[in-house]
Design a protein around this motif. Structure first.
Motif, PDB file in Angstrom:
ATOM      1  N   LEU A 109       0.822  -1.208   0.000  1.00 54.56           N
ATOM      2  CA  LEU A 109       0.000   0.000   0.000  1.00 54.56           C
ATOM      3  C   LEU A 109       0.860   1.263   0.000  1.00 54.56           C
ATOM      4  CD1 LEU A 109      -2.808  -0.953   2.554  1.00 54.56           C
ATOM      5  CD2 LEU A 109      -3.003  -0.824   0.071  1.00 54.56           C
ATOM      6  N   GLN A 110       1.993   1.227   0.691  1.00 53.84           N
ATOM      7  CA  GLN A 110       2.846   2.416   0.756  1.00 53.84           C
ATOM      8  C   GLN A 110       3.475   2.751  -0.588  1.00 53.84           C
ATOM      9  OE1 GLN A 110       5.685   2.056   4.015  1.00 53.84           O
ATOM     10  NE2 GLN A 110       4.177   2.889   5.414  1.00 53.84           N
ATOM     11  N   ARG A 111       3.468   1.800  -1.525  1.00 50.91           N
ATOM     12  CA  ARG A 111       3.991   2.082  -2.856  1.00 50.91           C
ATOM     13  C   ARG A 111       2.976   2.824  -3.723  1.00 50.91           C
ATOM     14  NH1 ARG A 111       6.585  -3.826  -4.401  1.00 50.91           N
ATOM     15  NH2 ARG A 111       8.065  -3.968  -2.676  1.00 50.91           N
ATOM     16  N   LEU A 112       1.724   2.850  -3.285  1.00 53.98           N
ATOM     17  CA  LEU A 112       0.685   3.533  -4.037  1.00 53.98           C
ATOM     18  C   LEU A 112       0.653   5.002  -3.671  1.00 53.98           C
ATOM     19  CD1 LEU A 112      -2.229   0.948  -3.546  1.00 53.98           C
ATOM     20  CD2 LEU A 112      -0.456   0.964  -5.331  1.00 53.98           C
ATOM     21  N   THR A 113       0.093   5.820  -4.555  1.00 55.93           N
ATOM     22  CA  THR A 113      -0.143   7.209  -4.201  1.00 55.93           C
ATOM     23  C   THR A 113      -1.229   7.251  -3.122  1.00 55.93           C
ATOM     24  OG1 THR A 113      -1.914   7.567  -5.804  1.00 55.93           O
ATOM     25  CG2 THR A 113       0.367   7.892  -6.579  1.00 55.93           C
ATOM     26  N   PRO A 114      -1.308   8.336  -2.345  1.00 56.84           N
ATOM     27  CA  PRO A 114      -2.373   8.412  -1.339  1.00 56.84           C
ATOM     28  C   PRO A 114      -3.765   8.194  -1.911  1.00 56.84           C
ATOM     29  CG  PRO A 114      -0.736  10.093  -0.897  1.00 56.84           C
ATOM     30  CD  PRO A 114      -0.349   9.459  -2.209  1.00 56.84           C
ATOM     31  N   ALA A 115      -4.049   8.758  -3.090  1.00 59.14           N
ATOM     32  CA  ALA A 115      -5.375   8.593  -3.680  1.00 59.14           C
ATOM     33  C   ALA A 115      -5.614   7.146  -4.093  1.00 59.14           C
ATOM     34  CB  ALA A 115      -5.531   9.516  -4.884  1.00 59.14           C
ATOM     35  N   GLU A 116      -4.611   6.495  -4.702  1.00 61.09           N
ATOM     36  CA  GLU A 116      -4.741   5.088  -5.074  1.00 61.09           C
ATOM     37  C   GLU A 116      -4.953   4.231  -3.830  1.00 61.09           C
ATOM     38  OE1 GLU A 116      -1.845   5.136  -9.052  1.00 61.09           O
ATOM     39  OE2 GLU A 116      -1.090   4.446  -7.114  1.00 61.09           O
ATOM     40  N   ARG A 117      -4.219   4.547  -2.788  1.00 60.69           N
ATOM     41  CA  ARG A 117      -4.334   3.817  -1.523  1.00 60.69           C
ATOM     42  C   ARG A 117      -5.756   3.909  -0.979  1.00 60.69           C
ATOM     43  NH1 ARG A 117       0.385   5.613   2.485  1.00 60.69           N
ATOM     44  NH2 ARG A 117       1.369   5.762   0.442  1.00 60.69           N
ATOM     45  N   ALA A 118      -6.298   5.122  -0.989  1.00 58.59           N
ATOM     46  CA  ALA A 118      -7.645   5.338  -0.459  1.00 58.59           C
ATOM     47  C   ALA A 118      -8.683   4.590  -1.289  1.00 58.59           C
ATOM     48  CB  ALA A 118      -7.958   6.836  -0.443  1.00 58.59           C
ATOM     49  N   VAL A 119      -8.611   4.720  -2.607  1.00 61.57           N
ATOM     50  CA  VAL A 119      -9.589   4.058  -3.468  1.00 61.57           C
ATOM     51  C   VAL A 119      -9.508   2.543  -3.305  1.00 61.57           C
ATOM     52  CG1 VAL A 119     -10.248   3.594  -5.854  1.00 61.57           C
ATOM     53  CG2 VAL A 119      -9.699   5.920  -5.150  1.00 61.57           C
ATOM     54  N   PHE A 120      -8.297   2.007  -3.298  1.00 57.11           N
ATOM     55  CA  PHE A 120      -8.131   0.561  -3.178  1.00 57.11           C
ATOM     56  C   PHE A 120      -8.711   0.047  -1.863  1.00 57.11           C
ATOM     57  CE2 PHE A 120      -5.933  -3.351  -2.162  1.00 57.11           C
ATOM     58  CZ  PHE A 120      -5.961  -4.042  -3.357  1.00 57.11           C
ATOM     59  N   LEU A 121      -8.381   0.694  -0.759  1.00 57.62           N
ATOM     60  CA  LEU A 121      -8.871   0.231   0.540  1.00 57.62           C
ATOM     61  C   LEU A 121     -10.385   0.363   0.647  1.00 57.62           C
ATOM     62  CD1 LEU A 121      -6.125   1.669   2.928  1.00 57.62           C
ATOM     63  CD2 LEU A 121      -6.638  -0.744   2.542  1.00 57.62           C
ATOM     64  N   LEU A 122     -10.905   1.506   0.257  1.00 52.88           N
ATOM     65  CA  LEU A 122     -12.342   1.736   0.414  1.00 52.88           C
ATOM     66  C   LEU A 122     -13.162   0.806  -0.463  1.00 52.88           C
ATOM     67  CD1 LEU A 122     -12.375   5.625   0.647  1.00 52.88           C
ATOM     68  CD2 LEU A 122     -12.681   3.996   2.520  1.00 52.88           C
ATOM     69  N   HIS A 123     -12.668   0.514  -1.667  1.00 56.66           N
ATOM     70  CA  HIS A 123     -13.435  -0.343  -2.572  1.00 56.66           C
ATOM     71  C   HIS A 123     -13.180  -1.819  -2.315  1.00 56.66           C
ATOM     72  CE1 HIS A 123     -14.638  -2.344  -6.343  1.00 56.66           C
ATOM     73  NE2 HIS A 123     -15.528  -1.367  -6.438  1.00 56.66           N
ATOM     74  N   GLU A 124     -11.892  -2.219  -2.227  1.00 58.57           N
ATOM     75  CA  GLU A 124     -11.552  -3.629  -2.141  1.00 58.57           C
ATOM     76  C   GLU A 124     -11.725  -4.200  -0.734  1.00 58.57           C
ATOM     77  OE1 GLU A 124      -9.880  -5.523  -5.201  1.00 58.57           O
ATOM     78  OE2 GLU A 124     -11.491  -4.084  -5.616  1.00 58.57           O
ATOM     79  N   VAL A 125     -11.457  -3.388   0.274  1.00 58.07           N
ATOM     80  CA  VAL A 125     -11.495  -3.878   1.652  1.00 58.07           C
ATOM     81  C   VAL A 125     -12.804  -3.524   2.336  1.00 58.07           C
ATOM     82  CG1 VAL A 125     -10.366  -3.802   3.909  1.00 58.07           C
ATOM     83  CG2 VAL A 125      -8.977  -3.751   1.820  1.00 58.07           C
ATOM     84  N   PHE A 126     -13.286  -2.287   2.135  1.00 58.20           N
ATOM     85  CA  PHE A 126     -14.465  -1.828   2.858  1.00 58.20           C
ATOM     86  C   PHE A 126     -15.716  -1.721   1.976  1.00 58.20           C
ATOM     87  CE2 PHE A 126     -10.845  -0.324   5.356  1.00 58.20           C
ATOM     88  CZ  PHE A 126     -11.167  -0.856   6.595  1.00 58.20           C
ATOM     89  N   ASP A 127     -15.581  -2.152   0.722  1.00 58.46           N
ATOM     90  CA  ASP A 127     -16.737  -2.366  -0.161  1.00 58.46           C
ATOM     91  C   ASP A 127     -17.570  -1.112  -0.395  1.00 58.46           C
ATOM     92  OD1 ASP A 127     -18.074  -4.146  -1.822  1.00 58.46           O
ATOM     93  OD2 ASP A 127     -19.613  -4.582  -0.320  1.00 58.46           O
ATOM     94  N   MET A 128     -16.926   0.042  -0.498  1.00 60.06           N
ATOM     95  CA  MET A 128     -17.645   1.258  -0.852  1.00 60.06           C
ATOM     96  C   MET A 128     -17.764   1.357  -2.364  1.00 60.06           C
ATOM     97  SD  MET A 128     -16.194   4.102   1.891  1.00 60.06           S
ATOM     98  CE  MET A 128     -17.199   5.424   1.197  1.00 60.06           C
ATOM     99  N   SER A 129     -18.825   1.980  -2.833  1.00 54.75           N
ATOM    100  CA  SER A 129     -19.058   2.101  -4.270  1.00 54.75           C
ATOM    101  C   SER A 129     -18.181   3.200  -4.864  1.00 54.75           C
ATOM    102  CB  SER A 129     -20.524   2.433  -4.528  1.00 54.75           C
ATOM    103  OG  SER A 129     -20.817   3.756  -4.094  1.00 54.75           O
ATOM    104  N   HIS A 130     -18.034   3.161  -6.189  1.00 54.73           N
ATOM    105  CA  HIS A 130     -17.264   4.210  -6.862  1.00 54.73           C
ATOM    106  C   HIS A 130     -17.934   5.572  -6.682  1.00 54.73           C
ATOM    107  CE1 HIS A 130     -14.227   1.699  -8.701  1.00 54.73           C
ATOM    108  NE2 HIS A 130     -15.157   0.875  -9.153  1.00 54.73           N
ATOM    109  N   ALA A 131     -19.241   5.596  -6.639  1.00 57.00           N
ATOM    110  CA  ALA A 131     -19.942   6.868  -6.438  1.00 57.00           C
ATOM    111  C   ALA A 131     -19.616   7.452  -5.072  1.00 57.00           C
ATOM    112  CB  ALA A 131     -21.449   6.658  -6.580  1.00 57.00           C
ATOM    113  N   GLU A 132     -19.636   6.609  -4.047  1.00 57.84           N
ATOM    114  CA  GLU A 132     -19.308   7.077  -2.694  1.00 57.84           C
ATOM    115  C   GLU A 132     -17.865   7.547  -2.611  1.00 57.84           C
ATOM    116  OE1 GLU A 132     -22.010   4.347   0.276  1.00 57.84           O
ATOM    117  OE2 GLU A 132     -20.413   3.344  -0.849  1.00 57.84           O
ATOM    118  N   ILE A 133     -16.970   6.790  -3.233  1.00 56.91           N
ATOM    119  CA  ILE A 133     -15.553   7.162  -3.202  1.00 56.91           C
ATOM    120  C   ILE A 133     -15.325   8.444  -3.996  1.00 56.91           C
ATOM    121  CG2 ILE A 133     -13.224   6.428  -3.826  1.00 56.91           C
ATOM    122  CD1 ILE A 133     -14.213   3.520  -3.444  1.00 56.91           C
TER     123      ILE A 133
END
Length: 295
Positions: A109-133
């Motif tokens: 995760l630390q190799r990703l940009t902050p925005a990539e990190r946030a999108v990946f975690l929120l979508h892949e781990v916490f199952d938020m939709s693209h609209a919410e993100i």
């Protein structure tokens, strides 16, 4: 009816887990969660989806933190590792998918940009939709999908190291520790244990650390041959012996080395195809505060 405090405490472990994975630092993660609690108390309207509200708040706080000059400088260090953490003692508690909080995963995760990190975690781990993100990041859905795609590509390259059984993981870790702490370095054993392209990352903090006559390089050490040479160099140093304790850190087998009853290193590994792919050595005393009680 739930009170504000009860609602917040229900989600605290998830919030802390999110902040830790965003920042790789338990203390700062706790600060983000505490600030989210303050904002939760001060909100001026009812919230229909408290979890989404709190996740959004913590993510924005983490993005602000990651955008600071101090943190950008820290994250630019190629030898910087996340803090190893005892999940129960830290308050993160049970995580459904332990590979999603392993040291290898948080390093990815630390190799990703902050925005990539946030999108990946929120979508892949916490199952938020693209609209919410998208609302959270103030980006359209297409931009969020692009960020997620880039993040997935970066993570997929190393994701295979996260698919090893716990028993094999522990066996290889303990074999490595035995090979490098039993007096003379067991070169043939190390050769079998380490992948040809294995990497050692040793985080000694921003000022480095002295080990006998050796000083850490401040850079990852890449390749089996170079790692064995490094271990041979350590073995020649006239330093006091250490006590070894098996632990569980970041939900996976780990070893803590102690001298005079104080932790001086946490050792974690990642494993792929029956060999050790990464060796993570956290030797910064300031980043060994969340490994839990010593045995």
């Amino acid at each position: 009816m739930k009170t504000d405090a009860t609602t917040f405490e229900t989600y605290r472990p998830s919030l802390l887990s999110l902040a830790y994975r965003m920042l790789g630092d338990v203390g700062r993660a706790e600060d983000m969660v505490q600030e989210a609690w303050v904002r939760w108390q001060k909100r001026e309207m009812e919230v229909d989806a408290p979890k989404a509200f709190l996740m959004t708040t913590v993510t924005r706080l983490c993005l602000d933190e990651l955008g600071s000059a101090r943190v950008r400088h820290e994250e630019s260090r190629s030898d910087r590792l996340p803090e190893p953490v005892d999940l129960d003692e830290s308050g993160i508690g049970r995580v459904e998918m332990l590979d999603q909080i392993s040291m290898a995963f948080v390093v990815l995760l630390q190799r990703l940009t902050p925005a990539e990190r946030a999108v990946f975690l929120l979508h892949e781990v916490f199952d938020m939709s693209h609209a919410e993100i998208g609302d959270l990041l103030q980006k359209n859905e297409a931009a969020c999908r692009q960020l997620l795609s880039r993040a997935r590509e970066n993570v997929a390259v190393e994701r295979r190291v996260l698919q090893t059984s716990r028993d094999e993981h522990r066996r290889l870790l303990m074999a490595f520790v035995k090979a490098v702490t039993g007096g003379a370095i067991e070169i043939e054993k190390l050769h079998d244990l380490l992948a040809e392209d294995a990497v050692v990352i040793a985080d000694a903090g921003p000022h480095g650390i002295q080990y006998g006559r050796l000083r850490n390089t401040g850079r990852p050490v890449v390749g089996r041959t170079r790692i064995i040479s490094l271990m041979k160099g350590f073995a020649k140093q006239n330093v006091a012996p250490v006590e070894i304790q098996e632990r569980t850190l970041n939900g996976e087998p780990a070893v803590v080395a102690l001298r005079d009853g104080q932790p001086i290193a946490a050792i974690l590994v990642s494993v792929a195809d029956g060999q050790i792919r990464h060796i993570f050595l956290q030797i910064d005393p300031e980043r060994l505060r969340h490994i839990g009680p010593l045995q």
